[in-house]
Design a protein around this motif. Structure first.
Motif, mmCIF file in Angstrom:
data_model
loop_
_atom_site.group_PDB
_atom_site.id
_atom_site.type_symbol
_atom_site.label_atom_id
_atom_site.label_comp_id
_atom_site.label_asym_id
_atom_site.label_seq_id
_atom_site.Cartn_x
_atom_site.Cartn_y
_atom_site.Cartn_z
ATOM 1 N N SER A 32 0.841 -1.193 0.000
ATOM 2 C CA SER A 32 0.000 0.000 0.000
ATOM 3 C C SER A 32 0.879 1.247 0.000
ATOM 4 C CB SER A 32 -0.905 0.007 1.235
ATOM 5 O OG SER A 32 -0.117 0.120 2.409
ATOM 6 N N MET A 33 0.301 2.364 -0.415
ATOM 7 C CA MET A 33 1.069 3.600 -0.494
ATOM 8 C C MET A 33 1.687 3.992 0.844
ATOM 9 S SD MET A 33 2.462 5.793 -2.374
ATOM 10 C CE MET A 33 1.710 5.347 -3.899
ATOM 11 N N PRO A 34 0.955 3.910 1.967
ATOM 12 C CA PRO A 34 1.604 4.255 3.240
ATOM 13 C C PRO A 34 2.781 3.353 3.591
ATOM 14 C CG PRO A 34 -0.772 4.304 3.498
ATOM 15 C CD PRO A 34 -0.484 3.716 2.142
ATOM 16 N N ARG A 35 2.767 2.114 3.099
ATOM 17 C CA ARG A 35 3.898 1.209 3.366
ATOM 18 C C ARG A 35 5.063 1.469 2.425
ATOM 19 N NH1 ARG A 35 2.480 -4.567 5.558
ATOM 20 N NH2 ARG A 35 4.498 -4.149 6.487
ATOM 21 N N VAL A 93 3.101 9.647 4.486
ATOM 22 C CA VAL A 93 3.419 8.922 5.720
ATOM 23 C C VAL A 93 2.743 9.597 6.917
ATOM 24 C CG1 VAL A 93 5.281 8.251 7.290
ATOM 25 C CG2 VAL A 93 5.601 8.048 4.825
ATOM 26 N N GLY A 94 2.848 10.920 7.001
ATOM 27 C CA GLY A 94 2.236 11.656 8.107
ATOM 28 C C GLY A 94 0.734 11.449 8.168
ATOM 29 N N ARG A 95 0.064 11.450 7.004
ATOM 30 C CA ARG A 95 -1.381 11.221 6.964
ATOM 31 C C ARG A 95 -1.713 9.842 7.506
ATOM 32 N NH1 ARG A 95 -3.719 11.529 1.177
ATOM 33 N NH2 ARG A 95 -2.385 9.701 1.018
ATOM 34 N N ASP A 96 -0.886 8.853 7.179
ATOM 35 C CA ASP A 96 -1.124 7.497 7.672
ATOM 36 C C ASP A 96 -0.896 7.391 9.177
ATOM 37 O OD1 ASP A 96 -1.705 4.677 7.040
ATOM 38 O OD2 ASP A 96 0.354 4.370 7.736
ATOM 39 N N ILE A 97 0.080 8.146 9.682
ATOM 40 C CA ILE A 97 0.401 8.083 11.108
ATOM 41 C C ILE A 97 -0.677 8.746 11.966
ATOM 42 C CG2 ILE A 97 1.994 8.953 12.878
ATOM 43 C CD1 ILE A 97 4.242 8.575 10.807
ATOM 44 N N ASN A 98 -1.071 9.972 11.586
ATOM 45 C CA ASN A 98 -1.978 10.708 12.471
ATOM 46 C C ASN A 98 -3.385 10.905 11.925
ATOM 47 O OD1 ASN A 98 -1.903 12.881 10.687
ATOM 48 N ND2 ASN A 98 -0.254 13.907 11.788
ATOM 49 N N GLY A 99 -3.647 10.499 10.703
ATOM 50 C CA GLY A 99 -4.995 10.593 10.154
ATOM 51 C C GLY A 99 -5.351 11.952 9.578
#
Length: 109
Positions: A32-35, A93-99
């Motif tokens: 996935s993109m966040p990974r 990455v930041g969006r995946d970490i904190n929403g």
């Protein structure tokens, strides 16, 4: 000079190992993109640094096309732009970490 060469080899070896792991994730359906974004961010930053060091180690020859370093430097700039700059990858990455998203929707489209 020896340290710089060792560092380049270590960076390239790490990148190859990460590429192998990403291919495993793709095979497992867990790609996935966040990974992928942290790896893309790291790859482009390190590849640019590796090529800058290689150019520097070759001195004036580093800008001649005979040694291919200058061509690879141009290629990595294109890849960095095409794949998304490190800043864009960091936002993913930041969006995946904190929403929270830092991307601003474009109105009227």
């Amino acid at each position: 000079m020896q340290y710089r060469r060792s560092r380049l080899l270590a960076d390239i070896t790490y990148m190859l190992c990460m590429q192998h792991r990403l291919s495993q994730l793709l095979d497992e359906g867990d790609y996935s993109m966040p990974r992928v974004a942290p790896t893309k961010m790291h790859y482009t930053e390190r590849a640019r640094a590796i090529l800058a060091d290689a150019r520097d180690m070759l001195g004036g020859n580093g800008i001649l096309l005979d040694h291919h370093v200058a061509r690879h430097l141009c290629d990595i700039e294109a890849i960095d732009t095409y794949e998304g700059t490190a800043t864009v990858q960091a936002l993913i990455v930041g969006r995946d970490i904190n929403g929270y998203t830092a991307f601003v929707p474009v109105s009227g489209h």
